[in-house]
Motif scaffolding. Structure first.
Motif, PDB file in Angstrom:
ATOM      1  N   UNK A 272       0.393 -30.979  52.655  1.00  0.00           N
ATOM      2  CA  UNK A 272       0.279 -30.786  54.112  1.00  0.00           C
ATOM      3  C   UNK A 272       1.176 -29.660  54.632  1.00  0.00           C
ATOM      4  N   UNK A 273       2.331 -29.498  54.019  1.00  0.00           N
ATOM      5  CA  UNK A 273       3.228 -28.410  54.407  1.00  0.00           C
ATOM      6  C   UNK A 273       2.567 -27.060  54.125  1.00  0.00           C
ATOM      7  N   UNK A 274       1.900 -26.947  52.974  1.00  0.00           N
ATOM      8  CA  UNK A 274       1.230 -25.705  52.608  1.00  0.00           C
ATOM      9  C   UNK A 274       0.056 -25.442  53.550  1.00  0.00           C
ATOM     10  N   UNK A 275      -0.765 -26.444  53.776  1.00  0.00           N
ATOM     11  CA  UNK A 275      -1.927 -26.264  54.649  1.00  0.00           C
ATOM     12  C   UNK A 275      -1.503 -25.902  56.059  1.00  0.00           C
ATOM     13  N   UNK A 276      -0.479 -26.553  56.551  1.00  0.00           N
ATOM     14  CA  UNK A 276      -0.028 -26.242  57.907  1.00  0.00           C
ATOM     15  C   UNK A 276       0.436 -24.792  58.007  1.00  0.00           C
ATOM     16  N   UNK A 277       1.169 -24.319  56.991  1.00  0.00           N
ATOM     17  CA  UNK A 277       1.638 -22.928  57.001  1.00  0.00           C
ATOM     18  C   UNK A 277       0.451 -21.965  56.982  1.00  0.00           C
ATOM     19  N   UNK A 278      -0.582 -22.312  56.227  1.00  0.00           N
ATOM     20  CA  UNK A 278      -1.777 -21.466  56.164  1.00  0.00           C
ATOM     21  C   UNK A 278      -2.448 -21.384  57.527  1.00  0.00           C
ATOM     22  N   UNK A 279      -2.641 -22.522  58.161  1.00  0.00           N
ATOM     23  CA  UNK A 279      -3.318 -22.541  59.461  1.00  0.00           C
ATOM     24  C   UNK A 279      -2.458 -21.916  60.549  1.00  0.00           C
TER      25      UNK A 279
ATOM     26  N   UNK B 211     -19.851 -23.407  40.935  1.00  0.00           N
ATOM     27  CA  UNK B 211     -19.147 -24.575  40.414  1.00  0.00           C
ATOM     28  C   UNK B 211     -20.141 -25.559  39.829  1.00  0.00           C
ATOM     29  N   UNK B 212     -19.607 -26.563  39.164  1.00  0.00           N
ATOM     30  CA  UNK B 212     -20.393 -27.742  38.830  1.00  0.00           C
ATOM     31  C   UNK B 212     -20.186 -28.711  39.987  1.00  0.00           C
ATOM     32  N   UNK B 213     -21.184 -28.811  40.837  1.00  0.00           N
ATOM     33  CA  UNK B 213     -21.037 -29.578  42.062  1.00  0.00           C
ATOM     34  C   UNK B 213     -21.290 -28.674  43.246  1.00  0.00           C
ATOM     35  N   UNK B 214     -20.552 -28.833  44.319  1.00  0.00           N
ATOM     36  CA  UNK B 214     -20.762 -27.998  45.499  1.00  0.00           C
ATOM     37  C   UNK B 214     -20.163 -26.615  45.275  1.00  0.00           C
ATOM     38  N   UNK B 215     -20.925 -25.558  45.530  1.00  0.00           N
ATOM     39  CA  UNK B 215     -20.396 -24.207  45.441  1.00  0.00           C
ATOM     40  C   UNK B 215     -19.436 -23.956  46.593  1.00  0.00           C
ATOM     41  N   UNK B 216     -18.605 -22.935  46.448  1.00  0.00           N
ATOM     42  CA  UNK B 216     -17.562 -22.702  47.458  1.00  0.00           C
ATOM     43  C   UNK B 216     -18.129 -22.306  48.816  1.00  0.00           C
ATOM     44  N   UNK B 217     -19.367 -21.857  48.843  1.00  0.00           N
ATOM     45  CA  UNK B 217     -19.993 -21.525  50.126  1.00  0.00           C
ATOM     46  C   UNK B 217     -20.790 -22.666  50.722  1.00  0.00           C
ATOM     47  N   UNK B 218     -20.702 -23.845  50.106  1.00  0.00           N
ATOM     48  CA  UNK B 218     -21.487 -24.997  50.557  1.00  0.00           C
ATOM     49  C   UNK B 218     -21.035 -25.495  51.923  1.00  0.00           C
ATOM     50  N   UNK B 219     -21.980 -26.095  52.641  1.00  0.00           N
ATOM     51  CA  UNK B 219     -21.648 -26.733  53.912  1.00  0.00           C
ATOM     52  C   UNK B 219     -20.802 -27.974  53.750  1.00  0.00           C
ATOM     53  N   UNK B 220     -20.650 -28.441  52.516  1.00  0.00           N
ATOM     54  CA  UNK B 220     -19.769 -29.580  52.259  1.00  0.00           C
ATOM     55  C   UNK B 220     -18.300 -29.169  52.222  1.00  0.00           C
ATOM     56  N   UNK B 221     -18.034 -27.893  52.439  1.00  0.00           N
ATOM     57  CA  UNK B 221     -16.657 -27.457  52.697  1.00  0.00           C
ATOM     58  C   UNK B 221     -16.473 -27.401  54.213  1.00  0.00           C
ATOM     59  N   UNK B 222     -15.632 -28.282  54.727  1.00  0.00           N
ATOM     60  CA  UNK B 222     -15.439 -28.429  56.170  1.00  0.00           C
ATOM     61  C   UNK B 222     -14.351 -27.468  56.663  1.00  0.00           C
ATOM     62  N   UNK B 223     -14.647 -26.628  57.657  1.00  0.00           N
ATOM     63  CA  UNK B 223     -13.609 -25.738  58.198  1.00  0.00           C
ATOM     64  C   UNK B 223     -12.474 -26.552  58.837  1.00  0.00           C
ATOM     65  N   UNK B 224     -11.269 -26.073  58.656  1.00  0.00           N
ATOM     66  CA  UNK B 224     -10.082 -26.747  59.198  1.00  0.00           C
ATOM     67  C   UNK B 224      -9.480 -25.903  60.311  1.00  0.00           C
ATOM     68  N   UNK B 225      -8.938 -26.581  61.308  1.00  0.00           N
ATOM     69  CA  UNK B 225      -8.371 -25.897  62.461  1.00  0.00           C
ATOM     70  C   UNK B 225      -6.867 -26.129  62.544  1.00  0.00           C
ATOM     71  N   UNK B 226      -6.196 -25.177  63.133  1.00  0.00           N
ATOM     72  CA  UNK B 226      -4.769 -25.334  63.409  1.00  0.00           C
ATOM     73  C   UNK B 226      -4.562 -26.527  64.339  1.00  0.00           C
ATOM     74  N   UNK B 227      -3.584 -27.357  64.002  1.00  0.00           N
ATOM     75  CA  UNK B 227      -3.344 -28.570  64.776  1.00  0.00           C
ATOM     76  C   UNK B 227      -2.106 -28.415  65.658  1.00  0.00           C
ATOM     77  N   UNK B 228      -2.191 -28.958  66.837  1.00  0.00           N
ATOM     78  CA  UNK B 228      -1.040 -29.023  67.734  1.00  0.00           C
ATOM     79  C   UNK B 228      -0.846 -30.489  68.107  1.00  0.00           C
ATOM     80  N   UNK B 229       0.263 -31.065  67.652  1.00  0.00           N
ATOM     81  CA  UNK B 229       0.447 -32.508  67.701  1.00  0.00           C
ATOM     82  C   UNK B 229       1.554 -32.879  68.688  1.00  0.00           C
ATOM     83  N   UNK B 230       1.300 -33.940  69.436  1.00  0.00           N
ATOM     84  CA  UNK B 230       2.310 -34.505  70.336  1.00  0.00           C
ATOM     85  C   UNK B 230       2.519 -35.963  69.976  1.00  0.00           C
ATOM     86  N   UNK B 231       3.694 -36.471  70.309  1.00  0.00           N
ATOM     87  CA  UNK B 231       3.988 -37.884  70.103  1.00  0.00           C
ATOM     88  C   UNK B 231       4.600 -38.448  71.374  1.00  0.00           C
TER      89      UNK B 231
END
Length: 842
Positions: free
Chosen positions: A522-529, A591-611
């Motif tokens: 999660x730390x890596x993904x957050x830095x990417x986004x 790939x064996x399975x879903x290719x990297x351009x498949x619609x089964x790869x869900x786009x991820x968005x930058x998150x802004x979280x409050x508590x």
């Protein structure tokens, strides 16, 4: 020791004198002369002990002044708190002992190393005394001012003889940040005319109060997990010195009196030797005598227990020491009315000071007995480890080196030896991978401590617990583990203990892929986004260039990014190295399975979280989440207080976390606040609730929930048994097994189809009709470790601890359990991260 012998039936002394009239003589014993060259507290901090609440900076300054003035005291800084305050330790003994202090320490530690030839008759005893681990229980730390002065300045052959045979390790403030926070509150609300009225603002701290540290953790529950800076410092000191006695000075309700151990005799952990309790009771006779002398009421063998080894009074018990809890009725400020008369701050300080003295009086007179007990304890443990059918414990996670490392890190802090795995192994159907697994031999210094950390226990002598009833560490970390009847192919003992490394395996001009299994993904993904880069997550597994990628794997395409191929490689490699995550560069999308351009790869968005924090919310839970975001995953989280929530524009936030209602189940938000959240969710937001938020969601129509209620009726229960009857229904903290649907986004990153969950509520939810709507569901026999009543054991079967429901364009997500408990429940931290990053996929 019988309660009837311990409770001194006398009234409090009439305490009409104001705090300003008290001088140091009020605390000090009579008939002793003091070195005039040693500064009194008032000479350094500008007020008498008990006149004001000492702030931590003044406490530190005085301790340094004492160390400069007295050849009996040395002082060291063992680190800093989250707020940058020093974590001090005073070592107090004779000047002659100071000149030989390292030899004394080494000889003393040798008692616990199996050297049975050591003669204890001439050895100094080691006493570790700590004060005010809860910052708003300040009488301990304030008593430390007078106590340190006494040890530095008292003159005469009696104290010289005592210090010649004793080394005192004094921790003047177990919780510097909390003490500072509370001192500020008590002092800014103090009037010149002290007002004992219970309704006075001085006695009602604002949220979150001064009990906890910076991130709102209860430090007195962290001795065994050792996740926080102050805890790590004191655990290191403990193992460095192996003290014979450790004292822990607390406060309790204003209408109480004074408590000292031993506590409830039926609520002692089975691994604690009977002799520990007997020695604790003998030490208690010294406290009783001292409190009798000043006319203070007290009690023992009630209320408090010695079960959970993560407390300061209990942690020593599994380490061959005697842990002692003191609880003083709290004035919560400077003076307050109580059932036992007018309770002044100086009176509370005097009781703490008095029992600090009675502790070293007991240590002086019981010196050889306590030293011999420690020597025998460890000699017996050597035999115990050698005789044990279990010769070793193996643990690890073949997909997560960092999480495994953090569990091993706790063992290292407790001086438990462990080994690398020489080669990959399969045991009990689980794969243990070299570099991702460790072997812990039982034949070492303290196998009982290892048992305390790894055992699962489901039967108990008592059904009441002051704290949690289970803390099995491999379950908390969600690692595979097994008890072994022989040592497997263990490699060398781990000496150079380095964190797992990561990085990008090769540069790519096409895409980068990494699995979601490692703890710090999660730390890596957050830095990417946060960098503004595009990333997607795989809804189904696939195989690419010979490697299998599981549900939730992350893919970062190289083209059409804000960084060119070289910059992207450098950025990813940097964050991967920092986080211990391996990222694979790939050269094709086939790939064996879903290719990297498949619609089964869900786009991820930058998150802004409050508590949501503040009145009506539970500070412990909120602090654990804040700590997780801030210190583990480097993610920003906005803390929004309930006081101004209704005026906040939520449109910029993707997620809002509700940590649960506060003590007594208070109202988090009014109807206007509930409607505000509801409209925000309908417009696309995700609200994530914990524990008692279930009731709030239900009453405000954010979720449709069917709750299982207990129908227990008391029969043949006498009035004086009522508290025990109702207390037995409390699930104070136990561990339960759940089935996982690993294809559901909430479970991405989990390699097994079973998960251990920590639970300390009695909220039980019926499952949905469709199985795919129950991605986490308790099994039909879920108890793994800890206590649960028979009634609740029936209710939890096949119930669900997780719900997600659509509301307009958004989601309402609920966890009935705490996935972030006390910062050491690493195994379920990712559930919250999945709710954050993948919530819109659910």
């Amino acid at each position: 020791m019988k309660k009837s012998n311990l409770v001194f039936l006398a009234l409090f002394a009439v305490l009409t004198l104001s705090a300003q009239q008290v001088t140091l003589d009020y605390y000090l014993p009579d008939g002793i002369s003091y070195d005039p060259n040693i500064p009194k507290p008032v000479d350094v901090i500008g007020h008498e002990v008990g006149e004001w609440h000492v702030t931590h900076d003044k406490l530190v300054y005085y301790m340094h002044q004492l160390a400069e003035s007295s050849d009996r005291i040395t002082i060291e800084n063992r680190g800093t708190t989250f707020e940058g305050r020093p974590i001090l330790l005073l070592t107090i003994t004779t000047p002659e002992n100071h000149q030989n202090i390292e030899t004394i320490r080494q000889q003393h530690v040798a008692l616990s190393e199996g050297n049975s030839s050591l003669d204890t008759s001439e050895m100094p005893i080691i006493v570790y005394q700590g004060f005010s681990i809860h910052g708003n229980e300040p009488s301990g730390a304030n008593a430390g001012l007078a106590y340190a002065y006494y040890l530095a300045a008292a003159q005469g052959p009696e104290i010289e003889s005592m210090l010649d045979n004793m080394v005192i390790l004094m921790d003047p403030s177990f919780n510097p940040d909390g003490l500072q926070r509370f001192a500020y509150w008590a002092n800014v609300n103090k009037s010149e005319n002290l007002n004992p009225d219970n309704n006075e603002r001085e006695y009602h701290e604002v949220w979150p109060g001064g009990r906890t540290n910076h991130y709102w953790f209860d430090l007195n529950r962290d001795w065994l997990p050792a996740q926080l800076p102050a805890s790590r410092a004191r655990v290191e000191t403990f193992h460095k010195w192996m003290p014979n006695i450790l004292t822990d000075h607390h406060e309790m309700g204003t209408n109480s009196t004074f408590f000292f151990q031993p506590g409830e005799p039926t609520r002692v952990h089975p691994l604690t030797p009977k002799m520990t309790q007997e020695l604790t009771a003998e030490i208690g006779t010294y406290h009783a005598k001292a409190l009798d002398k000043i006319g203070s009421l007290y009690f023992s063998e009630e209320n408090y227990d010695d079960y959970y080894y993560g407390k300061g009074s209990t942690f020593p018990d599994v380490n061959g020491s005697i842990g002692i809890l003191f609880e003083q009725a709290s004035s919560r400020g400077h003076i307050q009315e109580s059932e036992n008369g007018l309770l002044t701050f100086p009176f509370t300080i005097r009781n703490q000071f008095t029992t600090a003295l009675s502790t070293i009086d007991a240590a002086k007179n019981m010196r050889t007995k306590l030293l011999d007990f420690q020597k025998k304890y460890y000699a017996d443990l050597r035999n115990e480890g050698a005789r044990s059918k279990t010769k070793a414990i193996i643990f690890g996670d073949s997909k997560d080196a960092s999480k495994t490392w953090h569990l091993a890190e706790i063992l290292k802090r407790h001086k438990i030896k462990f080994h690398e795995l020489a080669s990959d192994a399969t045991i009990g159907g689980k794969n243990y991978k070299k570099g991702y697994s460790y072997v812990v031999p039982m034949d070492q210094k303290n196998p009982r401590l290892i048992n305390a950390m790894f055992e699962k226990r489901t039967t108990f002598a008592d059904s009441l617990f002051y704290d949690i009833s289970a803390w099995t560490f491999p379950l908390a970390f969600n690692v595979d583990y097994a008890e072994l009847s022989s040592l497997p192919n263990a490699g060398p003992e781990v000496m150079d203990f380095q964190r797992p490394t990561g990085g990008v395996d090769k540069k790519s001009n096409y895409a980068y892929v990494f699995e979601w299994h490692e703890y710090y993904t999660p730390k890596v993904l957050n830095a990417i986004l946060e960098k503004g880069l595009r990333a997607k997550t795989a809804r189904t597994p696939f195989i690419l260039e010979g490697k299998r990628y599981d549900y939730g794997s992350i893919m970062i395409p190289v083209q059409n990014q804000k960084l060119d191929a070289t910059e992207l490689y450098g950025f990813l490699n940097g964050i991967a190295q920092e986080s211990g995550v391996t990222i694979n560069g790939v050269s094709t999308g086939v790939t064996e399975g879903i290719d990297l351009g498949s619609g089964d790869f869900e786009p991820l968005k930058k998150q802004k979280v409050a508590i949501l924090v503040g009145d009506g919310t539970r500070s412990y839970d909120a602090g654990e989440i804040w700590h997780l975001f801030d210190t583990r995953y480097d993610m920003k989280i906005t803390k929004i207080d309930t006081k101004y929530f209704n005026s906040v524009d939520l449109d910029s936030y993707t997620d809002l976390i509700l940590p649960g209602t506060g003590w007594g189940g208070g109202i988090m938000l009014d109807k206007k606040g509930a409607e505000k959240i509801k409209e925000w969710v309908k417009n696309g937001g995700s609200v994530i609730g914990y524990r008692t938020t279930a009731n709030w969601f239900l009453s405000n129509e954010l979720m449709s929930l069917k709750m299982r209620k207990d129908t227990l009726v008391a029969k043949n229960i006498a009035f004086d048994q009522k508290e025990d009857f109702t207390g037995a229904q409390v699930t104070g903290g136990a561990i339960f097994e759940a089935d996982l649907d690993r294809s559901h986004p909430i479970n991405y990153g989990y390699k097994n189809d079973k998960l251990a969950l920590f639970r300390n509520t009695n909220i039980y939810l019926d499952p949905e009709k469709n199985s795919y709507d129950n991605p986490i569901q308790y099994t039909s026999d879920p108890l793994l470790s800890g206590y649960i009543s028979e009634e609740n054991a029936e209710l939890i079967k096949n119930s669900v601890p997780f719900k997600v429901q659509r509301l307009g364009k958004g989601r309402v997500i609920l966890f009935t359990d705490n996935t972030n408990f006390r910062a050491f429940w690493y195994g379920t931290n990712k559930l919250l991260m999945n709710a954050i990053f993948f919530g819109q996929m659910m």
